[in-house]
Design a protein around this motif. Structure first.
Motif, PDB file in Angstrom:
ATOM      1  N   GLN A 135      -0.037   6.609  13.395  1.00 34.40           N
ATOM      2  CA  GLN A 135      -0.174   8.060  13.429  1.00 34.40           C
ATOM      3  C   GLN A 135      -1.587   8.355  13.889  1.00 34.40           C
ATOM      4  O   GLN A 135      -2.535   7.715  13.447  1.00 34.40           O
TER       5      GLN A 135
ATOM      6  N   GLU B  44      11.685  -1.258   5.667  1.00 37.50           N
ATOM      7  CA  GLU B  44      11.315  -1.868   4.391  1.00 37.50           C
ATOM      8  C   GLU B  44      10.963  -3.343   4.570  1.00 37.50           C
ATOM      9  O   GLU B  44      11.487  -4.015   5.473  1.00 37.50           O
TER      10      GLU B  44
ATOM     11  N   GLY C  49       2.035   4.583  -3.102  1.00 39.21           N
ATOM     12  CA  GLY C  49       1.917   6.023  -2.892  1.00 39.21           C
ATOM     13  C   GLY C  49       1.082   6.477  -1.715  1.00 39.21           C
ATOM     14  O   GLY C  49       0.887   7.676  -1.528  1.00 39.21           O
ATOM     15  N   HIS C  50       0.608   5.564  -0.898  1.00 41.74           N
ATOM     16  CA  HIS C  50      -0.195   5.941   0.262  1.00 41.74           C
ATOM     17  C   HIS C  50       0.717   6.065   1.478  1.00 41.74           C
ATOM     18  O   HIS C  50       1.635   5.273   1.651  1.00 41.74           O
ATOM     19  N   GLU C  51       0.434   7.049   2.309  1.00 42.28           N
ATOM     20  CA  GLU C  51       1.284   7.252   3.487  1.00 42.28           C
ATOM     21  C   GLU C  51       0.944   6.307   4.634  1.00 42.28           C
ATOM     22  O   GLU C  51       1.824   5.749   5.259  1.00 42.28           O
ATOM     23  N   VAL C  52      -0.353   6.176   4.918  1.00 41.40           N
ATOM     24  CA  VAL C  52      -0.777   5.328   6.035  1.00 41.40           C
ATOM     25  C   VAL C  52      -1.930   4.438   5.600  1.00 41.40           C
ATOM     26  O   VAL C  52      -2.661   4.749   4.667  1.00 41.40           O
TER      27      VAL C  52
ATOM     28  N   TYR D 172       0.835  -1.199   0.000  1.00 42.52           N
ATOM     29  CA  TYR D 172       0.000   0.000   0.000  1.00 42.52           C
ATOM     30  C   TYR D 172       0.876   1.257   0.000  1.00 42.52           C
ATOM     31  O   TYR D 172       0.627   2.204  -0.744  1.00 42.52           O
ATOM     32  N   GLN D 173       1.919   1.243   0.816  1.00 47.93           N
ATOM     33  CA  GLN D 173       2.835   2.389   0.858  1.00 47.93           C
ATOM     34  C   GLN D 173       3.597   2.532  -0.463  1.00 47.93           C
ATOM     35  O   GLN D 173       3.807   3.646  -0.933  1.00 47.93           O
ATOM     36  N   ARG D 174       4.004   1.436  -1.063  1.00 42.89           N
ATOM     37  CA  ARG D 174       4.692   1.495  -2.356  1.00 42.89           C
ATOM     38  C   ARG D 174       3.818   2.105  -3.437  1.00 42.89           C
ATOM     39  O   ARG D 174       4.314   2.667  -4.406  1.00 42.89           O
TER      40      ARG D 174
ATOM     41  N   GLY E  91      -5.495  12.036   9.152  1.00 43.04           N
ATOM     42  CA  GLY E  91      -4.599  11.149   8.406  1.00 43.04           C
ATOM     43  C   GLY E  91      -4.080   9.997   9.245  1.00 43.04           C
ATOM     44  O   GLY E  91      -3.003   9.467   8.987  1.00 43.04           O
TER      45      GLY E  91
ATOM     46  N   THR F 180       7.874   0.459   9.896  1.00 40.11           N
ATOM     47  CA  THR F 180       9.026   1.187  10.414  1.00 40.11           C
ATOM     48  C   THR F 180      10.289   0.909   9.608  1.00 40.11           C
ATOM     49  O   THR F 180      11.288   1.585   9.783  1.00 40.11           O
TER      50      THR F 180
ATOM     51  N   THR G  81       1.864   2.536   9.518  1.00 41.27           N
ATOM     52  CA  THR G  81       2.973   2.496   8.574  1.00 41.27           C
ATOM     53  C   THR G  81       3.963   1.420   9.025  1.00 41.27           C
ATOM     54  O   THR G  81       3.936   0.984  10.175  1.00 41.27           O
TER      55      THR G  81
END
Length: 143
Positions: free
Chosen positions: A60, A72, A24-27, A20-22, A64, A70, A68
């Motif tokens: 977080q 890779e 382009g989403h932050e959280v 999901y982060q890859r 928002g 911590t 996430t």
């Protein structure tokens, strides 16, 4: 006796967040993750709390809010995940001491401890060889 799926669900959660982060989403929210895992968001939040304590995920708050990684996926092994959610031994001996006057009662602990220690060592070696990046790559190949 039913099999324990906590390692599978924890690997699913972390791998999903990583992908999901890859993208382009932050959280990621626990609701989003729960949909993928087909479980209740409360189950995901409890699991993520354990993963946060182990330093594998972070949360977080506020606008928002979400979860996430911590580090890779390539830096998280299945052993890291296993240690985070299953801190105790894989197998346990009797809760109460067996009869010390019985030949089986006095010998079962030492006999099985040696076997259990070997099984657990093999499990840890195997889990240490696979990263969540490996898991994700296998998933993407199959998709």
């Amino acid at each position: 006796m039913s099999a324990n799926s906590r390692l599978t669900v924890a690997a699913h959660v972390l791998t999903w967040i990583g992908l999901y982060q890859r993208r382009g989403h932050e959280v990621a929210t626990s609701e989003q993750i729960a949909t993928s895992a087909s479980t209740n968001p409360v189950v995901i939040r409890r699991l993520l709390s354990e993963l946060r304590r182990a330093g594998l995920a972070d949360s977080q708050r506020g606008a928002g809010a979400g979860w996430t990684l911590t580090r890779e996926l390539s830096a998280i092994t299945l052993l890291d995940v296993y240690r985070a959610i299953e801190p105790g031994p894989l197998f346990a001996l009797h809760r109460a001491a067996p009869d010390p006057e019985c030949v089986v009662g006095q010998g079962i602990g030492p006999a099985l401890s040696a076997v259990y220690d070997g099984v657990e060592a093999a499990l840890r070696r195997e889990l240490a060889q696979t990263t969540l990046e490996d898991v994700l790559q296998d998933i993407l190949k199959a998709a």
